[in-house]
Design a protein around this motif. Sequence first.
Motif, PDB file in Angstrom:
ATOM      1  N   ASN A  18       6.214  14.112   0.605  1.00  0.00           N
ATOM      2  CA  ASN A  18       7.317  13.392   1.247  1.00  0.00           C
ATOM      3  C   ASN A  18       6.984  13.036   2.692  1.00  0.00           C
ATOM      4  OD1 ASN A  18       8.863  13.503  -1.065  1.00  0.00           O
ATOM      5  ND2 ASN A  18       9.988  15.334  -0.429  1.00  0.00           N
ATOM      6  N   LEU A  19       6.310  13.947   3.373  1.00  0.00           N
ATOM      7  CA  LEU A  19       5.912  13.690   4.762  1.00  0.00           C
ATOM      8  C   LEU A  19       5.026  12.452   4.851  1.00  0.00           C
ATOM      9  CD1 LEU A  19       5.546  14.669   7.791  1.00  0.00           C
ATOM     10  CD2 LEU A  19       3.496  15.858   6.948  1.00  0.00           C
ATOM     11  N   LEU A  20       3.993  12.410   4.032  1.00  0.00           N
ATOM     12  CA  LEU A  20       3.017  11.316   4.115  1.00  0.00           C
ATOM     13  C   LEU A  20       3.554  10.016   3.534  1.00  0.00           C
ATOM     14  CD1 LEU A  20      -0.275  13.221   3.190  1.00  0.00           C
ATOM     15  CD2 LEU A  20       0.700  12.800   5.445  1.00  0.00           C
ATOM     16  N   ARG A  21       4.379  10.116   2.497  1.00  0.00           N
ATOM     17  CA  ARG A  21       4.910   8.892   1.885  1.00  0.00           C
ATOM     18  C   ARG A  21       5.953   8.220   2.779  1.00  0.00           C
ATOM     19  NH1 ARG A  21       4.037   7.252  -3.126  1.00  0.00           N
ATOM     20  NH2 ARG A  21       6.172   6.520  -3.464  1.00  0.00           N
ATOM     21  N   ASN A  22       6.476   8.945   3.750  1.00  0.00           N
ATOM     22  CA  ASN A  22       7.446   8.362   4.677  1.00  0.00           C
ATOM     23  C   ASN A  22       6.936   8.353   6.115  1.00  0.00           C
ATOM     24  OD1 ASN A  22      10.022   7.873   2.977  1.00  0.00           O
ATOM     25  ND2 ASN A  22       9.393   9.943   2.388  1.00  0.00           N
ATOM     26  N   SER A  23       5.623   8.410   6.269  1.00  0.00           N
ATOM     27  CA  SER A  23       5.022   8.389   7.601  1.00  0.00           C
ATOM     28  C   SER A  23       5.421   7.120   8.357  1.00  0.00           C
ATOM     29  CB  SER A  23       3.497   8.451   7.475  1.00  0.00           C
ATOM     30  OG  SER A  23       2.883   8.163   8.718  1.00  0.00           O
ATOM     31  N   GLN A  24       5.583   7.258   9.664  1.00  0.00           N
ATOM     32  CA  GLN A  24       5.969   6.113  10.508  1.00  0.00           C
ATOM     33  C   GLN A  24       4.785   5.528  11.278  1.00  0.00           C
ATOM     34  OE1 GLN A  24       9.401   4.848  10.514  1.00  0.00           O
ATOM     35  NE2 GLN A  24       9.013   6.041   8.648  1.00  0.00           N
ATOM     36  N   ALA A 283      -2.178  14.428  10.045  1.00  0.00           N
ATOM     37  CA  ALA A 283      -0.746  14.711  10.194  1.00  0.00           C
ATOM     38  C   ALA A 283       0.108  13.450  10.151  1.00  0.00           C
ATOM     39  CB  ALA A 283      -0.496  15.459  11.497  1.00  0.00           C
ATOM     40  N   THR A 284      -0.442  12.336  10.575  1.00  0.00           N
ATOM     41  CA  THR A 284       0.351  11.106  10.677  1.00  0.00           C
ATOM     42  C   THR A 284      -0.017  10.064   9.641  1.00  0.00           C
ATOM     43  OG1 THR A 284      -1.193  10.107  12.268  1.00  0.00           O
ATOM     44  CG2 THR A 284       0.611  11.451  13.160  1.00  0.00           C
ATOM     45  N   GLY A 285      -1.109  10.273   8.904  1.00  0.00           N
ATOM     46  CA  GLY A 285      -1.538   9.300   7.910  1.00  0.00           C
ATOM     47  C   GLY A 285      -0.468   9.038   6.862  1.00  0.00           C
ATOM     48  N   SER A 286      -0.543   7.868   6.247  1.00  0.00           N
ATOM     49  CA  SER A 286       0.488   7.477   5.295  1.00  0.00           C
ATOM     50  C   SER A 286      -0.065   7.386   3.884  1.00  0.00           C
ATOM     51  CB  SER A 286       1.111   6.138   5.711  1.00  0.00           C
ATOM     52  OG  SER A 286       0.113   5.147   5.872  1.00  0.00           O
ATOM     53  N   LEU A 287       0.819   7.615   2.937  1.00  0.00           N
ATOM     54  CA  LEU A 287       0.491   7.622   1.508  1.00  0.00           C
ATOM     55  C   LEU A 287       1.416   6.631   0.827  1.00  0.00           C
ATOM     56  CD1 LEU A 287      -1.197   9.140  -0.680  1.00  0.00           C
ATOM     57  CD2 LEU A 287       0.649  10.825  -0.766  1.00  0.00           C
ATOM     58  N   ALA A 288       0.867   5.791  -0.038  1.00  0.00           N
ATOM     59  CA  ALA A 288       1.680   4.734  -0.651  1.00  0.00           C
ATOM     60  C   ALA A 288       1.367   4.583  -2.130  1.00  0.00           C
ATOM     61  CB  ALA A 288       1.436   3.403   0.063  1.00  0.00           C
ATOM     62  N   GLY A 426      11.635   1.650  -2.525  1.00  0.00           N
ATOM     63  CA  GLY A 426      10.585   1.854  -1.536  1.00  0.00           C
ATOM     64  C   GLY A 426      10.853   3.010  -0.601  1.00  0.00           C
ATOM     65  N   THR A 427       9.797   3.575  -0.067  1.00  0.00           N
ATOM     66  CA  THR A 427       9.900   4.684   0.882  1.00  0.00           C
ATOM     67  C   THR A 427      10.291   4.158   2.264  1.00  0.00           C
ATOM     68  OG1 THR A 427       7.514   4.483   1.261  1.00  0.00           O
ATOM     69  CG2 THR A 427       8.230   6.115  -0.359  1.00  0.00           C
TER      70      THR A 427
END
Length: 467
Positions: A18-24, A283-288, A426-427
């Motif tokens: 959840n952290l990575l899929r909603n990264s800003q 820590a900040t990378g995003s997952l999609a 969408g996230t």
Amino acid sequence: MSAKNLEEVLKAAGNTVNLLRNSQIGAYVYPVVPSEYSNWRDEQKAWRETAVLFDQSHHMANLYLEGPDALKLLTYVGTNSFANFPVNRAKQLAPCSYDGYIIGDGILFHLAQNSLVYVGRAPVANWLEFHAKSGQFNVTYKRDDRSPSNPNGRAVTRTCYRYQIQGPNAKQIIEKLNGGPFPEIKFFNMGEIRIKGRTVRALRHGMAGAPGLEIWGPYEERDEIRAAVVEAGREFGLKEVGSRAYASNTCESGWIPSPLPAVYTGEKMRSYREWLPANGYEATGSLAGSFVSNKIEDYYNTPYELGYGIMVKFDHDFIGREALEKMDQKTQRKKVTFAWNSDDVVKVYKSLFEQGDPYKFIDLPISNYASASYDKLVGKGGKTVGLSMFAGYSYNERSVLSLGVVDHDVEIGTELTLVWGEENGGTKKPTVERHKQTEIRAVVSPVPYSKVARETYAEGWRTASHK
């Protein structure tokens, strides 16, 4: 109280997925280099038909390692054999976690005795720096991080420029620059050429499917060297490639650039997570993508899946060896290309002109919208049998292509269904507009997809996939 390291970030988040899929963090940016020099279609076309100049000076980290234990450190973290790695040779480095999953990959250059440089994305640079600082090895290091995504008008300085001259006409351009024959440099070996009276180091490469060179030297010489290359290449149809087209070449050539680094789990990795910063790549990378699992481990990849199995050598002790020895290579997923159905792609664009939520936008020529992408491919009965991990459009092939993995028993030529878009509209990533999911037919195809690349690349990590 704000988190001080990656471990604290993960604990505060509760669920890593959840952290990575909603990264800003926003979109992954290839910094400094202009988006286009001409237009991305002609720039893509040039690496197949004439020649191109890739500017790789800004988007990768350089980690310089020096000292009598430099090779000892690399042997400890590398799945590769270092039994025969002399000066003036390069190799792909794809280290694993203790559980045998890929952290990342990049190129390692043996510059001089006890002097090497790793060039690639942050995850492996971080892993190497951590072990260099551990005190176990007699090494020193110097880190030159990638250029900022938004310099805000500030001057950008790197330790070196890094260019590639690639394509069918690369040989003629290099001979013109060198004032003599194409240098006798074996594949993934290094040598020197002369440009404008300067000695320039060179790596024999083949990134765009034809023999070429990667060249580098002091950053202050970058403009002079680039201008010389552009002038020499003019009569041979050379195109400078902008940041927009640059990464799309991998869709044809077969390298998956950005698997999720397998650092988020495992007790043995805890000290590393406590060392990694709270605002770093991990820590900040995003997952999609459409593949969703509550377990972050389901996004990890083994070296065998990504074509790196050919590099794994059990002639030395290294991190992850015990786990890799236990894996059944024959049942591992395999790397492939997915060729997307053009009618289904057009359907996605058509939705932009209809009322209601459209389908997730397919950007061109690169369609990724996160640091790491995982779209699911389903077969008969709706079973997930593969993952699409890097997508883009090839003007040369007139097709949207993606690189990814499928179950070992899925054959080339099989048509699967790729689920495009994210669940529930969408996230919360800033790169994700409200949209609905759709299905896109995709044919499992060879890797590399480009016939030129398949027939001209030396057998190795790009071409490797177990049968």
